[in-house]
Design a protein around this motif. Structure first.
Motif, PDB file in Angstrom:
ATOM      1  N   TRP A 164       0.835  -1.215   0.000  1.00 52.60           N
ATOM      2  CA  TRP A 164       0.000   0.000   0.000  1.00 52.60           C
ATOM      3  C   TRP A 164       0.865   1.260   0.000  1.00 52.60           C
ATOM      4  CZ3 TRP A 164      -1.218   4.317   2.961  1.00 52.60           C
ATOM      5  CH2 TRP A 164      -2.414   4.969   2.621  1.00 52.60           C
ATOM      6  N   TYR A 165       1.863   1.293   0.867  1.00 53.33           N
ATOM      7  CA  TYR A 165       2.688   2.518   0.955  1.00 53.33           C
ATOM      8  C   TYR A 165       3.520   2.723  -0.310  1.00 53.33           C
ATOM      9  CZ  TYR A 165       1.236   3.704   5.654  1.00 53.33           C
ATOM     10  OH  TYR A 165       0.474   4.104   6.729  1.00 53.33           O
TER      11      TYR A 165
ATOM     12  N   ASN B 270       1.243   3.985  -3.125  1.00 51.24           N
ATOM     13  CA  ASN B 270       0.673   5.322  -2.962  1.00 51.24           C
ATOM     14  C   ASN B 270       1.698   6.431  -2.802  1.00 51.24           C
ATOM     15  OD1 ASN B 270      -2.354   5.102  -2.908  1.00 51.24           O
ATOM     16  ND2 ASN B 270      -1.812   3.488  -1.462  1.00 51.24           N
ATOM     17  N   PHE B 271       2.915   6.095  -2.415  1.00 51.16           N
ATOM     18  CA  PHE B 271       3.925   7.127  -2.175  1.00 51.16           C
ATOM     19  C   PHE B 271       5.231   6.749  -2.849  1.00 51.16           C
ATOM     20  CE2 PHE B 271       1.000   7.146   1.427  1.00 51.16           C
ATOM     21  CZ  PHE B 271       0.512   8.434   1.308  1.00 51.16           C
ATOM     22  N   ARG B 272       6.021   7.785  -3.123  1.00 48.33           N
ATOM     23  CA  ARG B 272       7.346   7.563  -3.696  1.00 48.33           C
ATOM     24  C   ARG B 272       8.318   7.313  -2.537  1.00 48.33           C
ATOM     25  NH1 ARG B 272       8.591  12.623  -7.159  1.00 48.33           N
ATOM     26  NH2 ARG B 272       7.917  13.553  -5.194  1.00 48.33           N
TER      27      ARG B 272
ATOM     28  N   PRO C 208       2.903  14.875  -4.879  1.00 46.94           N
ATOM     29  CA  PRO C 208       2.450  15.631  -6.054  1.00 46.94           C
ATOM     30  C   PRO C 208       1.103  15.132  -6.560  1.00 46.94           C
ATOM     31  CG  PRO C 208       4.283  14.174  -6.621  1.00 46.94           C
ATOM     32  CD  PRO C 208       4.128  14.113  -5.131  1.00 46.94           C
TER      33      PRO C 208
ATOM     34  N   PHE D  54      -6.123  11.333  -4.178  1.00 44.41           N
ATOM     35  CA  PHE D  54      -6.591  10.593  -3.009  1.00 44.41           C
ATOM     36  C   PHE D  54      -7.958  11.071  -2.526  1.00 44.41           C
ATOM     37  CE2 PHE D  54      -2.042   9.974  -2.989  1.00 44.41           C
ATOM     38  CZ  PHE D  54      -1.884   8.663  -2.573  1.00 44.41           C
TER      39      PHE D  54
ATOM     40  N   VAL E 262      -6.812   9.737   4.338  1.00 42.10           N
ATOM     41  CA  VAL E 262      -7.207   8.373   3.985  1.00 42.10           C
ATOM     42  C   VAL E 262      -6.759   7.468   5.137  1.00 42.10           C
ATOM     43  CG1 VAL E 262      -7.013   8.765   1.490  1.00 42.10           C
ATOM     44  CG2 VAL E 262      -5.027   7.904   2.761  1.00 42.10           C
ATOM     45  N   ARG E 263      -7.102   6.201   5.043  1.00 41.81           N
ATOM     46  CA  ARG E 263      -6.599   5.220   6.018  1.00 41.81           C
ATOM     47  C   ARG E 263      -5.798   4.153   5.290  1.00 41.81           C
ATOM     48  NH1 ARG E 263      -8.223   5.622  11.194  1.00 41.81           N
ATOM     49  NH2 ARG E 263      -9.944   7.076  11.571  1.00 41.81           N
TER      50      ARG E 263
ATOM     51  N   VAL F 223      -3.902   8.643   7.669  1.00 40.83           N
ATOM     52  CA  VAL F 223      -2.818   9.193   6.845  1.00 40.83           C
ATOM     53  C   VAL F 223      -3.315  10.462   6.159  1.00 40.83           C
ATOM     54  CG1 VAL F 223      -1.311   8.766   4.857  1.00 40.83           C
ATOM     55  CG2 VAL F 223      -1.858   6.882   6.436  1.00 40.83           C
TER      56      VAL F 223
ATOM     57  N   ILE G 196      -2.629  13.389   3.429  1.00 43.86           N
ATOM     58  CA  ILE G 196      -1.834  13.571   2.216  1.00 43.86           C
ATOM     59  C   ILE G 196      -1.938  15.023   1.799  1.00 43.86           C
ATOM     60  CG2 ILE G 196      -1.485  12.818  -0.163  1.00 43.86           C
ATOM     61  CD1 ILE G 196      -2.953  10.191   0.793  1.00 43.86           C
TER      62      ILE G 196
END
Lengths: 106, 106
Positions: free
Chosen positions: A29-30, A33-35, B72, B77, B92-93, B100, B102
């Motif tokens: 998930w991380y 959703n994230f770099r 970015p 989200f 979000v979760r 979390v 964002i």
């Protein structure tokens, strides 16, 4: 917005460890959703690198959720234990009971 | 130890918010033990600046503990809410239920 602090004048947050129910699920998930970059992963914990600090994903039965600060005065908090990667740290609790790891800054 | 990432290639952790029982007590403890700067404090939460990221101290009844990433792609989200300080974010979760935030990277 406050200006960036002068480097070296404030302590760093080396990493933050949060509890998840499944390491592989959380890593998926991380990283979707994230770099961020996976720097370690096994069945009980994982370490994700972000631009400015690290996020540890832990299973609470195996590793307690905690914060890690780097401090030039780490040894003043208690005897430092040397870990496999060469870092040295000790653990304390804040007044609310949060687990806080204090790592030597050198 | 891994080399520092190239700036801009990974997302940032803007701040981390942890639950404490008393804001003034926690601010006193963290500022006594670590080199950090108080950028905001009232009876329900405080914001402490460290070298590389921010630590928010919150009373759980008032503000949920959470993480905030800058991305970015924040708008992907969910609808972004604009806060008083001009930042924009959505919540979000993760799969384990961790809250979390964002934040838009711009």
């Amino acid at each position: 917005m406050t200006p960036d602090p002068v480097p070296g004048t404030l302590d760093r947050i080396d990493h933050v460890a949060i509890a998840v129910r499944d390491i592989a699920e959380a890593v998926a998930w991380y990283t979707k959703n994230f770099r961020c970059t996976i720097t370690y992963q096994d069945a009980t914990w994982a370490f994700l690198e972000f631009e400015n600090t690290m996020l540890a994903l832990v299973i609470p039965e195996q590793h307690p959720p905690h914060f890690a600060f780097t401090s030039p005065d780490a040894a003043a908090f208690g005897p430092l234990k040397t870990h496999r990667d060469g870092t040295r740290s000790t653990y304390v609790r804040d007044p609310a009971g949060n687990s806080v790891e204090i790592m030597a800054a050198d």
